[in-house]
Design a protein around this motif. Sequence first.
Motif, short mmCIF file in Angstrom:
data_model
loop_
_atom_site.label_atom_id
_atom_site.label_comp_id
_atom_site.label_asym_id
_atom_site.label_seq_id
_atom_site.Cartn_x
_atom_site.Cartn_y
_atom_site.Cartn_z
N GLU A 68 0.76 11.56 5.63
CA GLU A 68 -0.66 11.95 5.65
C GLU A 68 -1.25 11.89 4.24
OE1 GLU A 68 -0.63 15.16 9.33
OE2 GLU A 68 0.03 15.81 7.34
N ALA A 69 -0.47 12.29 3.24
CA ALA A 69 -0.96 12.25 1.86
C ALA A 69 -1.23 10.82 1.42
CB ALA A 69 0.05 12.91 0.93
N LEU A 70 -0.33 9.90 1.72
CA LEU A 70 -0.53 8.50 1.33
C LEU A 70 -1.75 7.91 2.03
CD1 LEU A 70 3.14 7.16 1.22
CD2 LEU A 70 1.71 7.92 -0.69
N THR A 71 -1.95 8.26 3.29
CA THR A 71 -3.13 7.79 4.02
C THR A 71 -4.40 8.31 3.36
OG1 THR A 71 -1.87 7.69 6.08
CG2 THR A 71 -4.27 7.80 6.27
N SER A 72 -4.41 9.57 2.97
CA SER A 72 -5.57 10.16 2.31
C SER A 72 -5.82 9.52 0.95
CB SER A 72 -5.35 11.67 2.15
OG SER A 72 -6.41 12.25 1.43
N VAL A 73 -4.76 9.32 0.18
CA VAL A 73 -4.89 8.70 -1.15
C VAL A 73 -5.48 7.30 -1.00
CG1 VAL A 73 -3.56 7.76 -3.09
CG2 VAL A 73 -3.13 10.08 -2.26
N ARG A 74 -5.00 6.55 -0.02
CA ARG A 74 -5.49 5.19 0.22
C ARG A 74 -6.99 5.21 0.51
NH1 ARG A 74 -7.88 1.34 0.37
NH2 ARG A 74 -7.46 -0.66 1.35
N ALA A 75 -7.45 6.21 1.22
CA ALA A 75 -8.87 6.31 1.56
C ALA A 75 -9.73 6.68 0.35
CB ALA A 75 -9.06 7.34 2.67
N HIS A 76 -9.15 7.33 -0.65
CA HIS A 76 -9.91 7.80 -1.81
C HIS A 76 -9.88 6.87 -3.02
CE1 HIS A 76 -9.83 11.59 0.43
NE2 HIS A 76 -10.94 11.85 -0.24
N PHE A 77 -8.85 6.05 -3.12
CA PHE A 77 -8.71 5.18 -4.29
C PHE A 77 -8.65 3.73 -3.85
CE2 PHE A 77 -6.60 9.18 -5.62
CZ PHE A 77 -7.44 9.52 -6.66
N ASP A 78 -9.55 2.93 -4.37
CA ASP A 78 -9.62 1.51 -4.01
C ASP A 78 -9.00 0.68 -5.13
OD1 ASP A 78 -10.23 -0.81 -2.67
OD2 ASP A 78 -12.27 -0.92 -3.46
N THR A 79 -7.74 0.28 -4.94
CA THR A 79 -7.05 -0.56 -5.91
C THR A 79 -6.42 -1.74 -5.17
OG1 THR A 79 -5.06 0.83 -5.72
CG2 THR A 79 -6.55 1.29 -7.56
N ALA A 80 -5.97 -2.70 -5.94
CA ALA A 80 -5.37 -3.90 -5.35
C ALA A 80 -4.01 -3.61 -4.71
CB ALA A 80 -5.22 -4.99 -6.41
N ARG A 81 -3.27 -2.66 -5.30
CA ARG A 81 -1.94 -2.34 -4.79
C ARG A 81 -1.72 -0.84 -4.69
NH1 ARG A 81 2.00 -4.19 -8.73
NH2 ARG A 81 3.52 -3.62 -7.16
N TYR A 82 -0.82 -0.48 -3.76
CA TYR A 82 -0.44 0.92 -3.55
C TYR A 82 1.08 0.95 -3.47
CZ TYR A 82 -5.32 1.27 -2.37
OH TYR A 82 -6.68 1.20 -2.43
N VAL A 83 1.70 1.70 -4.39
CA VAL A 83 3.16 1.77 -4.44
C VAL A 83 3.60 3.22 -4.37
CG1 VAL A 83 5.24 1.25 -5.81
CG2 VAL A 83 3.31 -0.37 -5.77
N PHE A 84 4.57 3.46 -3.50
CA PHE A 84 5.17 4.79 -3.35
C PHE A 84 6.60 4.73 -3.87
CE2 PHE A 84 7.80 7.52 -0.45
CZ PHE A 84 7.50 8.72 -1.07
N VAL A 85 6.91 5.53 -4.90
CA VAL A 85 8.25 5.62 -5.45
C VAL A 85 8.91 6.85 -4.83
CG1 VAL A 85 9.65 5.95 -7.53
CG2 VAL A 85 7.62 4.48 -7.60
N GLY A 86 9.99 6.59 -4.12
CA GLY A 86 10.66 7.68 -3.43
C GLY A 86 12.17 7.55 -3.46
N THR A 87 12.80 8.29 -2.58
CA THR A 87 14.25 8.32 -2.46
C THR A 87 14.64 7.76 -1.09
OG1 THR A 87 14.19 10.55 -1.55
CG2 THR A 87 14.44 10.36 -3.94
N ASP A 88 15.93 7.65 -0.86
CA ASP A 88 16.40 7.13 0.43
C ASP A 88 15.82 7.91 1.61
OD1 ASP A 88 17.87 5.19 -0.84
OD2 ASP A 88 19.76 6.32 -0.75
N GLU A 89 15.65 9.21 1.44
CA GLU A 89 15.13 10.05 2.53
C GLU A 89 13.68 9.72 2.88
OE1 GLU A 89 16.07 12.40 -0.26
OE2 GLU A 89 18.17 12.46 0.30
N THR A 90 12.94 9.17 1.94
CA THR A 90 11.51 8.91 2.16
C THR A 90 11.18 7.42 2.29
OG1 THR A 90 11.11 8.96 -0.22
CG2 THR A 90 10.78 11.02 0.99
N SER A 91 12.19 6.59 2.31
CA SER A 91 11.96 5.14 2.31
C SER A 91 11.22 4.63 3.54
CB SER A 91 13.28 4.39 2.15
OG SER A 91 14.12 4.63 3.25
#
Length: 135
Positions: A68-91
């Motif tokens: 939900e947070a990534l979806t919200s961030v995507r709606a608020h920030f308009d950039t060419a790329r969106y990258v999420f750095v996480g761990t195996d549990e969040t891949s």
Amino acid sequence: MPSNDLTLAVSLRALDELARPSRALEDAARWTSHLGIVSSEPSFIERRRVREAGYEQEFLSGPRTIEEALTSVRAHFDTARYVFVGTDETSEVVTRVPDWTYQSVTDAAAAADWRLTSTIDADEEWPYREKTRFE
């Protein structure tokens, strides 16, 4: 030359795996347009940990899931790329969120020349070493 038109979200767990998470965030702030932290922990725990560590960021996940947070961030920030750095549990999170790319903290650390907690030598870093989750 890579574009810095990038929104970068880092999970709290991924930050725990970095030897110098504050320095990694400072470094990332130089080559990203937007930088923030997301977590599946309750928001009061997330905010407390971020405040106590002194992490600089533009957004937190708040009282919602990482997805939900990534979806919200995507709606608020308009950039060419969106990258999420996480761990195996969040891949798997980014498979359910349009436009986001997953990067493991191990791969991100290697690409950005950040050190992981398992690779730090206490004597080598003294007296500048930041406290890690294992101390």
